[in-house]
Design a protein around this motif. Structure first.
Motif, PDB file in Angstrom:
ATOM      1  N   VAL A  23       0.834  -1.239  -0.176  1.00 24.38           N
ATOM      2  CA  VAL A  23      -0.004  -0.076   0.073  1.00 24.38           C
ATOM      3  C   VAL A  23       0.988   1.171   0.123  1.00 24.38           C
ATOM      4  N   GLU A  24       2.036   1.130   0.815  1.00 26.27           N
ATOM      5  CA  GLU A  24       2.969   2.397   0.858  1.00 26.27           C
ATOM      6  C   GLU A  24       3.686   2.422  -0.573  1.00 26.27           C
ATOM      7  N   THR A  25       3.834   1.597  -1.202  1.00 27.56           N
ATOM      8  CA  THR A  25       4.804   1.385  -2.545  1.00 27.56           C
ATOM      9  C   THR A  25       3.634   2.172  -3.620  1.00 27.56           C
ATOM     10  N   PHE A  26       2.335   1.362  -3.866  1.00 23.70           N
ATOM     11  CA  PHE A  26       1.325   1.609  -4.806  1.00 23.70           C
ATOM     12  C   PHE A  26       0.026   2.094  -4.149  1.00 23.70           C
ATOM     13  N   PRO A  27      -0.004   3.451  -3.524  1.00 21.46           N
ATOM     14  CA  PRO A  27      -1.097   3.984  -3.035  1.00 21.46           C
ATOM     15  C   PRO A  27      -2.302   3.910  -3.840  1.00 21.46           C
ATOM     16  N   GLY A  28      -3.424   3.576  -3.302  1.00 27.66           N
ATOM     17  CA  GLY A  28      -4.567   3.679  -4.237  1.00 27.66           C
ATOM     18  C   GLY A  28      -4.676   2.574  -5.312  1.00 27.66           C
ATOM     19  N   SER A  29      -3.609   1.669  -5.487  1.00 24.37           N
ATOM     20  CA  SER A  29      -3.917   0.468  -6.486  1.00 24.37           C
ATOM     21  C   SER A  29      -3.715  -1.051  -5.799  1.00 24.37           C
ATOM     22  N   VAL A  30      -3.663  -0.904  -4.670  1.00 24.52           N
ATOM     23  CA  VAL A  30      -3.703  -2.224  -3.770  1.00 24.52           C
ATOM     24  C   VAL A  30      -5.030  -2.548  -3.307  1.00 24.52           C
ATOM     25  N   TRP A  31      -5.581  -4.013  -3.610  1.00 20.28           N
ATOM     26  CA  TRP A  31      -6.696  -4.662  -3.039  1.00 20.28           C
ATOM     27  C   TRP A  31      -6.700  -5.888  -2.599  1.00 20.28           C
ATOM     28  N   LEU A  32      -7.303  -6.403  -1.606  1.00 20.66           N
ATOM     29  CA  LEU A  32      -7.103  -7.571  -0.616  1.00 20.66           C
ATOM     30  C   LEU A  32      -8.285  -8.491  -1.306  1.00 20.66           C
ATOM     31  N   ALA A  33      -7.814  -9.553  -1.804  1.00 15.42           N
ATOM     32  CA  ALA A  33      -9.021 -10.582  -2.286  1.00 15.42           C
ATOM     33  C   ALA A  33      -9.518 -11.312  -1.222  1.00 15.42           C
ATOM     34  N   ALA A  34     -10.857 -11.647  -1.409  1.00 13.34           N
ATOM     35  CA  ALA A  34     -11.575 -12.681  -0.466  1.00 13.34           C
ATOM     36  C   ALA A  34     -12.366 -13.497  -1.272  1.00 13.34           C
ATOM     37  N   SER A  35     -12.234 -14.829  -0.953  1.00  9.22           N
ATOM     38  CA  SER A  35     -13.058 -15.774  -1.816  1.00  9.22           C
ATOM     39  C   SER A  35     -13.971 -16.817  -0.969  1.00  9.22           C
ATOM     40  N   HIS A  36     -15.132 -16.872  -1.291  1.00 14.94           N
ATOM     41  CA  HIS A  36     -16.235 -17.765  -0.478  1.00 14.94           C
ATOM     42  C   HIS A  36     -16.325 -18.984  -1.235  1.00 14.94           C
ATOM     43  N   LEU A  37     -15.398 -20.042  -0.618  1.00 13.97           N
ATOM     44  CA  LEU A  37     -15.536 -21.385  -1.307  1.00 13.97           C
ATOM     45  C   LEU A  37     -16.472 -22.380  -0.597  1.00 13.97           C
ATOM     46  N   LEU A  38     -17.429 -21.980   0.298  1.00 14.31           N
ATOM     47  CA  LEU A  38     -18.091 -22.780   0.668  1.00 14.31           C
ATOM     48  C   LEU A  38     -17.484 -24.151   1.655  1.00 14.31           C
ATOM     49  N   ARG A  39     -16.458 -23.480   2.424  1.00 16.11           N
ATOM     50  CA  ARG A  39     -15.901 -24.576   3.249  1.00 16.11           C
ATOM     51  C   ARG A  39     -16.498 -24.598   4.699  1.00 16.11           C
ATOM     52  N   GLY A  40     -17.397 -23.653   5.145  1.00 17.14           N
ATOM     53  CA  GLY A  40     -17.928 -23.823   6.387  1.00 17.14           C
ATOM     54  C   GLY A  40     -17.313 -22.704   7.483  1.00 17.14           C
ATOM     55  N   ASP A  41     -16.190 -22.043   7.086  1.00 17.25           N
ATOM     56  CA  ASP A  41     -15.725 -21.145   7.699  1.00 17.25           C
ATOM     57  C   ASP A  41     -15.798 -19.771   7.177  1.00 17.25           C
ATOM     58  N   ASP A  42     -16.149 -19.534   5.924  1.00 15.69           N
ATOM     59  CA  ASP A  42     -16.201 -18.575   5.115  1.00 15.69           C
ATOM     60  C   ASP A  42     -16.485 -17.218   5.486  1.00 15.69           C
ATOM     61  N   ALA A  43     -17.587 -17.294   6.265  1.00 17.69           N
ATOM     62  CA  ALA A  43     -18.093 -15.826   6.954  1.00 17.69           C
ATOM     63  C   ALA A  43     -17.076 -15.296   7.945  1.00 17.69           C
ATOM     64  N   ARG A  44     -16.608 -16.170   8.817  1.00 18.76           N
ATOM     65  CA  ARG A  44     -15.647 -15.694   9.662  1.00 18.76           C
ATOM     66  C   ARG A  44     -14.424 -15.175   9.130  1.00 18.76           C
ATOM     67  N   ARG A  45     -13.814 -16.201   8.136  1.00 27.17           N
ATOM     68  CA  ARG A  45     -12.519 -15.863   7.375  1.00 27.17           C
ATOM     69  C   ARG A  45     -12.907 -14.423   6.597  1.00 27.17           C
ATOM     70  N   ILE A  46     -13.900 -14.365   5.798  1.00 23.72           N
ATOM     71  CA  ILE A  46     -13.995 -12.891   5.147  1.00 23.72           C
ATOM     72  C   ILE A  46     -13.962 -12.104   6.006  1.00 23.72           C
ATOM     73  N   ALA A  47     -14.817 -11.875   7.144  1.00 22.21           N
ATOM     74  CA  ALA A  47     -14.983 -10.676   7.959  1.00 22.21           C
ATOM     75  C   ALA A  47     -13.437 -10.460   8.579  1.00 22.21           C
ATOM     76  N   ARG A  48     -12.537 -11.413   8.813  1.00 26.75           N
ATOM     77  CA  ARG A  48     -11.312 -11.167   9.363  1.00 26.75           C
ATOM     78  C   ARG A  48     -10.571 -10.223   8.324  1.00 26.75           C
ATOM     79  N   LEU A  49     -10.742 -10.884   7.121  1.00 26.31           N
ATOM     80  CA  LEU A  49     -10.095 -10.156   5.852  1.00 26.31           C
ATOM     81  C   LEU A  49     -10.611  -8.558   5.579  1.00 26.31           C
ATOM     82  N   ALA A  50     -11.920  -8.582   5.850  1.00 22.61           N
ATOM     83  CA  ALA A  50     -12.556  -7.234   5.811  1.00 22.61           C
ATOM     84  C   ALA A  50     -11.747  -6.339   7.088  1.00 22.61           C
ATOM     85  N   ASP A  51     -11.640  -6.665   7.912  1.00 16.50           N
ATOM     86  CA  ASP A  51     -11.002  -6.044   8.972  1.00 16.50           C
ATOM     87  C   ASP A  51      -9.671  -5.710   8.895  1.00 16.50           C
TER      88      ASP A  51
END
Length: 318
Positions: A142-170
């Motif tokens: 983010v420091e090197t490329f400000p405004g051009s970095v994104w964090l991916a999140a995938s929901h693969l129906l493995r049972g823990d997706d909601a918790r994992r995506i919430a942590r990634l969102a934070d």
């Protein structure tokens, strides 16, 4: 109304022993599903983008071309060049990594991406359990490329997706790398799961009974999904779907912009290729016509030299 969605994390069969669909099949399926766009990003390669481009022309599908960069000293990034110059840098970056490594491998480091990554949209692919070290790495991007970095999140129906995506969102909010939805696609349709499983077994050197969690497909969910399916999976994070379109809009580059370009680093004294060609032609004409150039020959040379200059073909003749 179903939110619009673009799938930006797809590998084709050019990601050897992982992708279970041709690039053209991915593009065609994306069009059938009503996706706004699709991004093809094979591992350390842009080999699949030409076939994807042809399919996109035939279907009218919006295509974004890039590559997944697997780093030796960090996590992986999906890189999408915004324009022609950034595409050139991405190709040089992959060439650099391929030249360093044995055939079939690619050796890239974070310093390489920092050197070549200007004007690219970078989607960071987090590890299974991102900790403090990954958070620090994300800070660096983010420091090197400000405004051009994104964090991916995938929901693969493995049972823990909601918790994992919430942590990634934070994590995304804390580090300034907006969360973006992807499906980590390895096949255009679930019918390719047997092939994806077979490829994984060949890659890992195990039988299907021994493969277990090493299978690429696992539950068959690494397939292209419709905008409605993705909206249902990311119901708590609708902005993550909307950001896929934002990335697409930032990437205007198309393979239609490419033309063959001859190398121009061929002059021994640094002169422009056209100037060098004219000088060599004049010298050759003196040797061929020591008594002086006939008017007809002079006119022909001047005409052809002018035409070569207009077309930019001097490096070819040199």
């Amino acid at each position: 109304m179903t939110p619009a969605y673009a799938e930006l994390q797809c590998v084709s069969n050019y990601s050897f022993l992982e992708g279970a669909s041709h690039a053209g099949e991915l593009v065609g399926q994306a069009a059938l599903l009503g996706l706004s766009a699709i991004g093809i990003a094979d591992r350390n390669s842009v080999a699949g983008v030409v076939r994807a481009h042809i399919a996109a022309r035939e279907t009218g599908m919006r295509l974004v071309v890039g590559a997944r960069l697997d780093l030796m000293d960090g996590a992986s990034l999906v890189a999408y060049p915004a324009d022609r110059e950034a595409w050139g840098r991405l190709c040089r970056l992959i060439t650099l990594g391929r030249r360093r490594a044995p055939k079939g491998a690619c050796e890239l480091y974070r310093r390489d991406v920092r050197a070549y990554g200007r004007d690219m949209q970078l989607i960071a692919l987090p590890p299974e359990h991102p900790g403090a070290a990954y958070a620090a790495e994300l800070d660096g991007w983010v420091e090197t490329f400000p405004g051009s970095v994104w964090l991916a999140a995938s929901h693969l129906l493995r049972g823990d997706d909601a918790r994992r995506i919430a942590r990634l969102a934070d994590l995304a909010a804390a580090r300034g790398a907006p969360l973006v939805a992807t499906n980590d696609v390895a096949m255009h349709d679930a019918s390719r799961r047997p092939l994806a499983d077979t490829l994984a077994c060949v890659r890992e050197g195990v039988t299907i009974d021994e493969a277990g969690a090493r299978l690429v497909a696992r539950n068959g969910e690494r397939r292209l999904k419709s905008p409605a399916e993705m909206a249902a999976l990311f119901g708590g994070w609708p902005e993550a779907l909307a950001r896929t379109l934002e990335i697409v809009e930032r990437c205007s580059f198309s393979l239609d912009e490419l033309r063959y370009e001859y190398p121009d680093e061929i002059s021994p004294d640094g002169r422009p290729p056209q100037e060098l060609l004219e000088a060599l032609t004049a010298e050759g004409a003196k040797v061929r016509y020591p008594a002086g150039l006939p008017a007809r020959v002079r006119e022909q040379i001047e005409h052809e030299i002018e035409l070569i200059g207009e077309l930019g073909y001097a490096p070819y003749f040199l």
